[in-house]
Enzyme design. Sequence first.
Site, mmCIF file in Angstrom:
data_model
loop_
_atom_site.group_PDB
_atom_site.id
_atom_site.type_symbol
_atom_site.label_atom_id
_atom_site.label_comp_id
_atom_site.label_asym_id
_atom_site.label_seq_id
_atom_site.Cartn_x
_atom_site.Cartn_y
_atom_site.Cartn_z
ATOM 1 N N ASP A 104 0.857 -1.192 0.000
ATOM 2 C CA ASP A 104 0.000 0.000 0.000
ATOM 3 C C ASP A 104 0.891 1.240 0.000
ATOM 4 O O ASP A 104 2.124 1.147 0.109
ATOM 5 C CB ASP A 104 -0.973 -0.001 1.199
ATOM 6 N N GLY B 58 -7.187 0.457 -5.952
ATOM 7 C CA GLY B 58 -7.969 1.226 -6.919
ATOM 8 C C GLY B 58 -8.500 2.477 -6.263
ATOM 9 O O GLY B 58 -8.592 2.564 -5.037
ATOM 10 N N LYS C 182 -16.958 12.427 -11.083
ATOM 11 C CA LYS C 182 -17.570 13.679 -11.588
ATOM 12 C C LYS C 182 -18.137 13.343 -12.967
ATOM 13 O O LYS C 182 -17.603 12.476 -13.657
ATOM 14 C CB LYS C 182 -16.493 14.775 -11.794
ATOM 15 N N TYR D 19 -13.639 5.829 -14.004
ATOM 16 C CA TYR D 19 -13.568 4.579 -13.233
ATOM 17 C C TYR D 19 -14.084 3.399 -14.073
ATOM 18 O O TYR D 19 -13.448 2.341 -14.150
ATOM 19 C CB TYR D 19 -14.426 4.751 -11.971
HETATM 20 P P1 NAD Z 1 -10.499 1.325 -0.379
HETATM 21 O O1 NAD Z 1 -10.382 2.743 -0.824
HETATM 22 O O2 NAD Z 1 -11.108 1.030 0.946
HETATM 23 O O3 NAD Z 1 -9.060 0.634 -0.420
HETATM 24 C C1 NAD Z 1 -8.203 0.763 -1.527
HETATM 25 C C2 NAD Z 1 -6.754 0.581 -1.052
HETATM 26 O O4 NAD Z 1 -5.915 0.784 -2.203
HETATM 27 C C3 NAD Z 1 -6.375 1.633 -0.010
HETATM 28 O O5 NAD Z 1 -5.713 1.020 1.070
HETATM 29 C C4 NAD Z 1 -5.462 2.561 -0.772
HETATM 30 O O6 NAD Z 1 -4.471 3.195 0.035
HETATM 31 C C5 NAD Z 1 -4.826 1.620 -1.803
HETATM 32 N N1 NAD Z 1 -4.304 2.368 -2.940
HETATM 33 C C6 NAD Z 1 -4.928 3.347 -3.626
HETATM 34 N N2 NAD Z 1 -4.085 3.863 -4.541
HETATM 35 C C7 NAD Z 1 -2.921 3.191 -4.425
HETATM 36 C C8 NAD Z 1 -1.678 3.274 -5.090
HETATM 37 N N3 NAD Z 1 -1.451 4.193 -6.040
HETATM 38 N N4 NAD Z 1 -0.697 2.420 -4.730
HETATM 39 C C9 NAD Z 1 -0.899 1.513 -3.744
HETATM 40 N N5 NAD Z 1 -2.059 1.390 -3.080
HETATM 41 C C10 NAD Z 1 -3.049 2.228 -3.418
HETATM 42 O O7 NAD Z 1 -11.248 0.568 -1.551
HETATM 43 P P2 NAD Z 1 -12.049 -0.823 -1.547
HETATM 44 O O8 NAD Z 1 -13.485 -0.525 -1.478
HETATM 45 O O9 NAD Z 1 -11.437 -1.771 -0.592
HETATM 46 O O10 NAD Z 1 -11.764 -1.276 -3.051
HETATM 47 C C11 NAD Z 1 -10.757 -2.204 -3.409
HETATM 48 C C12 NAD Z 1 -10.909 -2.515 -4.895
HETATM 49 O O11 NAD Z 1 -12.219 -2.986 -5.149
HETATM 50 C C13 NAD Z 1 -10.717 -1.281 -5.788
HETATM 51 O O12 NAD Z 1 -10.052 -1.680 -6.964
HETATM 52 C C14 NAD Z 1 -12.144 -0.874 -6.095
HETATM 53 O O13 NAD Z 1 -12.233 -0.168 -7.311
HETATM 54 C C15 NAD Z 1 -12.817 -2.219 -6.180
HETATM 55 N N6 NAD Z 1 -14.274 -2.179 -5.983
HETATM 56 C C16 NAD Z 1 -14.830 -1.822 -4.778
HETATM 57 C C17 NAD Z 1 -16.207 -1.818 -4.641
HETATM 58 C C18 NAD Z 1 -16.894 -1.471 -3.338
HETATM 59 O O14 NAD Z 1 -18.126 -1.537 -3.283
HETATM 60 N N7 NAD Z 1 -16.181 -1.137 -2.276
HETATM 61 C C19 NAD Z 1 -17.018 -2.136 -5.723
HETATM 62 C C20 NAD Z 1 -16.423 -2.473 -6.926
HETATM 63 C C21 NAD Z 1 -15.049 -2.497 -7.033
#
Ligand code: NAD
Length: 475
Positions: free
Chosen positions: A259, A318, A323, A381
Site C-alpha cells: 500500500d 484502486g 464527476k 472509473y
Molecule cells: P479502499 O479505498 O477502501 O481501499 C483501496 C486501497 O488501495 C487503499 O488502502 C489505498 O491506500 C490503496 N491504494 C490506492 N491507490 C494506491 C496506489 N497508487 N498504490 C498503492 N495502493 C493504493 O477501496 P475498496 O473498497 O477496498 O476497493 C478495493 C478494490 O475494489 C478497488 O479496486 C475498487 O475499485 C474495487 N471495488 C470496490 C467496490 C466497493 O463496493 N467497495 C465495488 C467495486 C469495485
Amino acid sequence: MKDRYLDFVNSPFGMSIARSLGLPRPEVLRRQRADQAEFGGMAAIGAGPAPALFDDLMGVLCAIGMTSIAHESASGWLTVAARHGAMSGRFEPRTRDALATDRVQALIFDATGIEEGHQLHALYAFFHDALRSLGKNGRIVVLGRPPASRAGVPAATAQHALEGMVRSLGKEARNGITSNLLRVAEGADFESALRFFLSPRSAYVSGQVVTIDAPSVAPESWAKPLAGKRALVTGAARGIGASIATVLAGHGAIVTGLDVAASRDALDQTMLSIEDASPSGGAHAALVADIAAPEAPAEIAAALGQAGGIDIVVHNAGITRDKTIARMTGEMWDSVIDINLLAQERIDEILLGQDVLRAGGRIVAVSSISGIAGNRGQTNYATSKAGVIGRVHAMAPLLRGRGITINAVAPGFIETHMTARMPFGVREAGRRLNSMGQGGLPVDVAETVAWLASPGSAGITGNVVRVCGQSLVGA
Ligand code: NAD
C-alpha cells in the site's frame, strides 16, 4: 458500514413489523465460519439426457460429505451412487405441509448432454418440482458445456439457453439462495468450482457463468489449498484488499501486502493481525509503494524476486475520482486510468518478463460492475474497470503456455470506506437492488479471489466473476 435495515428486519421485533407492513426481509447470509462445517446436508440431483458428469459429481459429493437424492429426471444417478458405495434415495416433490427440516441444501442439475432446445424441458421438470425444497442459503448449480465446444448450432444454442434459466432462478429463489452455471469442457476438472459454489464462501456470488476448460490438479489439502504459495496483494491496508490478504493467508499463503506510504500504519496493522491469525514465522510482509510511481514495478519485482518469486498476484488497489465528464478534470481522468489499469499492465509486464511470477501462477484483477454496466459520474472509473476485463480476456490465451491463469472479480456494492462515502440514496439503492437485498462484505470478494487463486482452479482463465449478489445493475 452497518446495514441497520438488515439487522432490524431480522430482529424479533423488526421481523413482526416487516411481516405486518409487507416490507422485504433480506436473509442474513450464511458465511464460512471456522466453528461450522463448510459442507453437509443433502443435494437433490436432476439431469437432462446423457449427463456426462455424474461420476465426477458423485466423487465430489462423497469427498465433501454431502448425501444425495435423485429426481426422476436423473434416472442413472442411483447406479452411479451404488458404484461409489454411496447411499442415495429418490427425490419426492415437497408438499405444502412438509416440515422445514425436509429441505435440501443444494439442487444440482447435469445439463451437459442437452443438445436440442426441446430437451431443455428437463430443467423445467426438475426445478418446478424441486425449487420449493431448497432451504435458506441453499445452492443451485447447473453443469453445462461451453456453447462454442458443441458441434452444431442447436447444441450450442441449447447450452447458451442455460444462462437465462440460471439467472432467473437466482432472481426467483430469494432466502439467500445462489444460482450459478458451470460450463465444463470435456476433460476439465470442476471440483474446485463446485466446492466454491456449494460453499458458504460464495454467499454473495449469484447469477454467474464460469467456464472451466482445462484439467487441473487437486491441492494437497482442500482446507489449506494455498499452502506453500506466495501472494502479492496491492491496496492491502484496508477494505477489500485487507480482507483478500487475510483470507489468502488463512488458506495457507504467505502474503506480501502492498500500500502507499500514507497508509503505512494501517498496512502494518493489517499484516500484524494476519500474522497473529495465520502465523508464518514473520514471512508475511508489508511493502510500501505507490503503484502509479514509475519506479514501482521494478521495486516490487526486486522485493518479490529476493523472496524467491511469487505464485499469486492480486491487483486490488484502486481509486475513484467521480464527476460527470463535463466537470471532470484531466488529472481526475488520468489518475484513475493510471492507478486502476495502467499500473496493473506495468507490474505484470515486469513480473512476467523476469519470471518473478512463477509458472503455474495466478493473476486476479479486481474490476467492478461499473466496468460492465457503466455508471453516471464514473466515466474514468468505468473505463478503467472495463479495461481490466479486456486485459483479462486478451492475456488469458497468451499465458496458457506457462500454466498461468488470469481472471477478474467484479464486485458490486461492498460495504467499505468507498461505499460509506456515497450519498444515502445512492448507497441504499446499491444495497437493495440485487437478489440478496443487501450489500456484500469484503470477505465475499476475498473468498472469490482465493478460489480463483487455488491450484484446483488451473482450468479457469479469462473469466469475469461478479461478486454482486446478482445486482440488477449491469445484469
Ligand atoms: P479502499 O479505498 O477502501 O481501499 C483501496 C486501497 O488501495 C487503499 O488502502 C489505498 O491506500 C490503496 N491504494 C490506492 N491507490 C494506491 C496506489 N497508487 N498504490 C498503492 N495502493 C493504493 O477501496 P475498496 O473498497 O477496498 O476497493 C478495493 C478494490 O475494489 C478497488 O479496486 C475498487 O475499485 C474495487 N471495488 C470496490 C467496490 C466497493 O463496493 N467497495 C465495488 C467495486 C469495485
